[in-house]
Design a protein around this motif. Structure first.
Motif, PDB file in Angstrom:
ATOM      1  N   HIS A   3      22.039-107.440 -21.294  1.00 39.74           N
ATOM      2  CA  HIS A   3      22.695-106.423 -20.493  1.00 39.74           C
ATOM      3  C   HIS A   3      23.914-107.001 -19.780  1.00 39.74           C
ATOM      4  O   HIS A   3      24.239-106.603 -18.681  1.00 39.74           O
ATOM      5  CB  HIS A   3      21.710-105.808 -19.495  1.00 39.74           C
ATOM      6  CG  HIS A   3      20.623-105.047 -20.173  1.00 39.74           C
ATOM      7  ND1 HIS A   3      20.820-103.812 -20.728  1.00 39.74           N
ATOM      8  CD2 HIS A   3      19.345-105.369 -20.443  1.00 39.74           C
ATOM      9  CE1 HIS A   3      19.709-103.383 -21.279  1.00 39.74           C
ATOM     10  NE2 HIS A   3      18.794-104.311 -21.123  1.00 39.74           N
ATOM     11  N   SER A   6      26.135-104.127 -19.392  1.00 38.90           N
ATOM     12  CA  SER A   6      25.265-102.951 -19.461  1.00 38.90           C
ATOM     13  C   SER A   6      25.936-101.691 -18.932  1.00 38.90           C
ATOM     14  O   SER A   6      25.497-100.595 -19.231  1.00 38.90           O
ATOM     15  CB  SER A   6      23.960-103.210 -18.718  1.00 38.90           C
ATOM     16  OG  SER A   6      24.211-103.469 -17.359  1.00 38.90           O
ATOM     17  N   ASN A  10      24.740 -97.087 -21.580  1.00 40.29           N
ATOM     18  CA  ASN A  10      23.513 -96.945 -20.795  1.00 40.29           C
ATOM     19  C   ASN A  10      22.305 -97.364 -21.648  1.00 40.29           C
ATOM     20  O   ASN A  10      22.446 -97.661 -22.834  1.00 40.29           O
ATOM     21  CB  ASN A  10      23.377 -95.516 -20.238  1.00 40.29           C
ATOM     22  CG  ASN A  10      23.209 -94.467 -21.304  1.00 40.29           C
ATOM     23  OD1 ASN A  10      22.548 -94.679 -22.326  1.00 40.29           O
ATOM     24  ND2 ASN A  10      23.804 -93.296 -21.080  1.00 40.29           N
ATOM     25  N   ASP A  11      21.129 -97.393 -21.060  1.00 45.43           N
ATOM     26  CA  ASP A  11      19.928 -97.867 -21.758  1.00 45.43           C
ATOM     27  C   ASP A  11      19.621 -97.062 -23.021  1.00 45.43           C
ATOM     28  O   ASP A  11      19.267 -97.634 -24.047  1.00 45.43           O
ATOM     29  CB  ASP A  11      18.714 -97.866 -20.829  1.00 45.43           C
ATOM     30  CG  ASP A  11      18.765 -98.979 -19.801  1.00 45.43           C
ATOM     31  OD1 ASP A  11      19.525 -99.946 -20.003  1.00 45.43           O
ATOM     32  OD2 ASP A  11      18.038 -98.897 -18.795  1.00 45.43           O
ATOM     33  N   LYS A  12      19.749 -95.731 -22.946  1.00 46.61           N
ATOM     34  CA  LYS A  12      19.469 -94.905 -24.133  1.00 46.61           C
ATOM     35  C   LYS A  12      20.478 -95.192 -25.239  1.00 46.61           C
ATOM     36  O   LYS A  12      20.117 -95.249 -26.409  1.00 46.61           O
ATOM     37  CB  LYS A  12      19.478 -93.420 -23.779  1.00 46.61           C
ATOM     38  CG  LYS A  12      18.137 -92.926 -23.318  1.00 46.61           C
ATOM     39  CD  LYS A  12      18.003 -91.443 -23.472  1.00 46.61           C
ATOM     40  CE  LYS A  12      16.555 -91.117 -23.159  1.00 46.61           C
ATOM     41  NZ  LYS A  12      16.148 -89.808 -23.444  1.00 46.61           N
ATOM     42  N   THR A  15      19.629 -98.517 -26.796  1.00 54.85           N
ATOM     43  CA  THR A  15      18.445 -98.368 -27.636  1.00 54.85           C
ATOM     44  C   THR A  15      18.811 -97.647 -28.930  1.00 54.85           C
ATOM     45  O   THR A  15      18.394 -98.066 -30.016  1.00 54.85           O
ATOM     46  CB  THR A  15      17.336 -97.603 -26.888  1.00 54.85           C
ATOM     47  OG1 THR A  15      17.009 -98.329 -25.696  1.00 54.85           O
ATOM     48  CG2 THR A  15      16.093 -97.448 -27.740  1.00 54.85           C
TER      49      THR A  15
END
Length: 132
Positions: A3, A6, A10-12, A15
């Motif tokens: 990250h 990061s 974003n996290d989504k 992923t």
């Protein structure tokens, strides 16, 4: 996943990028990210956001940029057994070609992404081995 940058994705999005690189199909990604409504629109939205944020226009460049920016950890993708990976890809392509659930255009795209993922894994594994 690293990250370091990061805030860029974003996290989504990270992923989604990682799962796409791993060769998962849209249905598996939707399940993993819990896309409940209008999956096709969500996939398009995620892809466009990632491409925009990474300033690229295709998955090949998105994967390369993500590794270069250390958004994805190369270690997650470098330790691969080439023969096992080739066998997995071969099986997956056969399943895709035999599928009656998706049209030919989507089959082409899924196969392209699987082969692209395989190619990049091989490239990075050799780059990594050369540095050791």
């Amino acid at each position: 996943m690293m990250h370091t940058l990061s805030k860029l994705l974003n996290d989504k999005e990270l992923t989604y990028l990682s799962l796409t690189f791993q060769g998962l199909d849209k249905e598996a990604i939707a399940k993993e990210l819990q896309f409940n409504d209008n999956k096709s629109k969500r996939h398009s939205y995620m892809k466009n956001r990632i491409f925009d944020k990474l300033s690229v226009n295709n998955w090949h460049n998105a994967f390369r940029r993500a590794f270069n920016l250390q958004l994805l950890d190369r270690q997650d993708f470098l330790v691969i057994d080439i023969q096992k990976e080739a066998s997995t890809i071969s099986t997956k392509i056969t399943e895709i070609l035999n599928s009656t659930e998706i049209d030919d255009k989507e089959k082409e795209l899924v196969i392209y992404l699987a082969l692209l993922s395989f190619q990049i894994k091989i490239e990075y594994s050799y780059l990594f081995k050369e540095k050791e």
